[in-house]
Structures are given as structure tokens and as C-alpha cells.
Design an enzyme around this catalytic site. Sequence first.
Site, mmCIF file in Angstrom:
data_model
loop_
_atom_site.group_PDB
_atom_site.id
_atom_site.type_symbol
_atom_site.label_atom_id
_atom_site.label_comp_id
_atom_site.label_asym_id
_atom_site.label_seq_id
_atom_site.Cartn_x
_atom_site.Cartn_y
_atom_site.Cartn_z
ATOM 1 N N THR A 195 0.800 -1.226 0.000
ATOM 2 C CA THR A 195 0.000 0.000 0.000
ATOM 3 C C THR A 195 0.835 1.280 0.000
ATOM 4 O O THR A 195 0.278 2.373 -0.118
ATOM 5 C CB THR A 195 -0.936 0.041 1.223
ATOM 6 N N LYS A 196 2.147 1.155 0.126
ATOM 7 C CA LYS A 196 2.986 2.352 0.164
ATOM 8 C C LYS A 196 3.056 3.013 -1.213
ATOM 9 O O LYS A 196 2.679 2.433 -2.227
ATOM 10 C CB LYS A 196 4.392 1.983 0.650
#
Length: 382
Positions: A195-196
Site C-alpha cells: 500500500t505504500k
Amino acid sequence: MNILLEQIKLTNIPSFSLTRQNRILQKELVDCFLQVVNKGIFILDENVKVLENMVSSLCEVDNGIGVASGSDALNLSLMACDIGYGDEVITTPFTFIATAAAISRVGAKPVFVDIDPDTWNINADLLKKRISTKTKAIIPVHLYGCPAEMTKIAQVAKEHRLKIIEDAAQALGAKCNDKSVGSFGDTGCFSFFPTKNFGSFGDGGMVITDNAKIADKIKLLRLHGAKHKYHHDIIGYNSRLDELQAAILNVKFKYIKQWTIRRREIAELYSSLFQEHISACRLSIKLPLEPDYAYHVYHQYTIQTDQRNQLQNYLKNCGISSTVYYPIPIHLQKAYSSLGYCKGDFPIAEAACNQVLSLPMFPELKDEEVAFIVERVVDFFA
């Protein structure tokens, strides 16, 4: 625009999605995967070395060391900086628990400092009050992709001979006074969690540093304390970034700058649309700030309102996902009850935990989707 908005009403808008990006990159991703599979070397091979060089070059430092996760990057950095039992490390209570947990795992004590109400990062002006004879380091967090005030933090650290370990898990590409985050400290720590803003297909992380001694120690620590197979100089860990994840990240690295530009465009669109209603006094929210010293990469686009929970439920019913990062400050987590902190000790962080809401943010988000989200937020406050 109205026709497009009506079409969007029939679909769900995720808070974050890799699906659209994966479709665009599918051929490149499959090709890189097959190359690794066909070569048959999956640990610390050429893809990891290439990624280490590219990330360290982007951040303008000498060394990049791929590790198994962003959490391990923090943990190994502390160990490489000789921080352990009896030491204290200053950090923020408003972040993911991994920041404080890394301090605890090496036997040190996390000491918290409240946050700046505008950036939600650690308040650099409060640092000196929390420094004691046991303080050995500061871990600032560049939350949501917004750089902490590193020039001030670095000055305090220099005056008191403290190490700096930057938690830049959410902020690859961000800058403070035109200098890359991660390059101010003794180490900078990145996460490649999916998700970064620069994410792999699993866990992964990296430490960057200009200090050759620290780099060598982290390389030892990540490989069971061995320079050569079966010859162990220290007690280490198994914390290696694998070839498959590195290969995927090498594909994505070509796009990181354009994705960051797109994130900033989306953030600007959000803010400009919201600002029209704020100026007309029809909206009671606080927008994210990009300080004068900062280049924000908008890992998240986060607003603040005292009606957060109600707004989140309303958006959910409209088919819009959102996320709260983070609902409980670390000093009030059960895991840290032994430290003796109480509600009210860090009021700005506590207020943020009750009021922040991250709206959908990823490079493939469409302008018409942003407009639809803003309209629904405005409708809620109408």
C-alpha cells in the site's frame, strides 16, 4: 461532468487499489517475474543490488541495503547505531506502532513528543524538553508522505550528539529544503509494503545511509551476522529483500516520479475543490498542508474533522472507501500501558487520532472520481 458523476455513483471507489496499476504494468511485471523464475536465484541477487543502487541514488546517499520489511529497517538501524537496553529514543505517538516497537525490541524505551497540529509530524520545537542523559536517538516519521522538519531536528540532534533514524516508510521521493528524506539521518528507513507509494507484492524494506560502518553492520545483521556463508561474526537476523520483490520494484521504479507528480495533481485537485466550499463557509474540515520547506508526495490525502466517524460512514454508504491512519495513539495502546502515559498527555496527537480521515489516493484515481468524492463530502456537511 454530471454524466460522469452519475456513472461513478454506480461503482465503488476504493481507498487504495493496485488493480488498475497492475493492469497497466501487467506485461512488464509478468516478464520480470519469469526472468527471476527462470534464473532460479531468489535471495540477494542482481535485482536487489540494482534496486539498492537506484533508491540510494534517488536519495543521494552512498548505500542502500534491502531488508525484509520497513519494520526490520528500523530495528536493524537501531542495532547498527548501538542503541539498546537502558537507552531512550524520542519519537512520535502518532504513527504506526512499528516505529515504537522497533525501539522496544532492542531493549530501549520510546519517549514520545506531541505532534505539530498542521503537519501531524513530530513537533521539532518540543524535542529538547524530552531529552535526558539516557536519550540516544530521535526517530522522526514523515507521516502521510509529508517531511518532518528535518533541518530543526538535525540541529537538535547535533547539539545533543543524538543519532537520527528517519522513518520514511511513507515518503520515498519527498524532500525537505530540497534534500531527500532519509538522507538527513544516520539512516533512513523505507517500507515497500504493497500500500505504500512505492510498494511491492509483499513485505520488503530498505535502509539507506552515508555511513559505511553502519551499512556494513546492517548487511551483517540481515544475513545471520555472516559476511561469508557459515562464518558468523555477530548474532544476526534473517532479514533479506527477496529477488521477486526487488524485480517488481525495479519495474515500478521507472514510474515513481510520474506517479508522485500524479499524486500531487490529485491532492491539488482535492484541495482546490474543497477550498471553494471552505471559502464560502460551507465546509468544516482541515486540509493537509504542504509546508514551505517541504515537497510532499501524498502517500495519503488526509483531512481532519470532528465529525470524522459520521463522515466515514456516510462516504461508505455512497460507495467511497476511506481509512483512519491511526485511530489510537501509541502511548494509549495496551501494549505500552507499562510506560504509564495517560489520556491528555499528548492532546494534539490524541485529537488527530479522533479526527483524521484519509480519502482515496493512488495515481490511477480519476479526476471525475475526485470530484465525486468532494461532492459527497460537501453533501454531508450541507
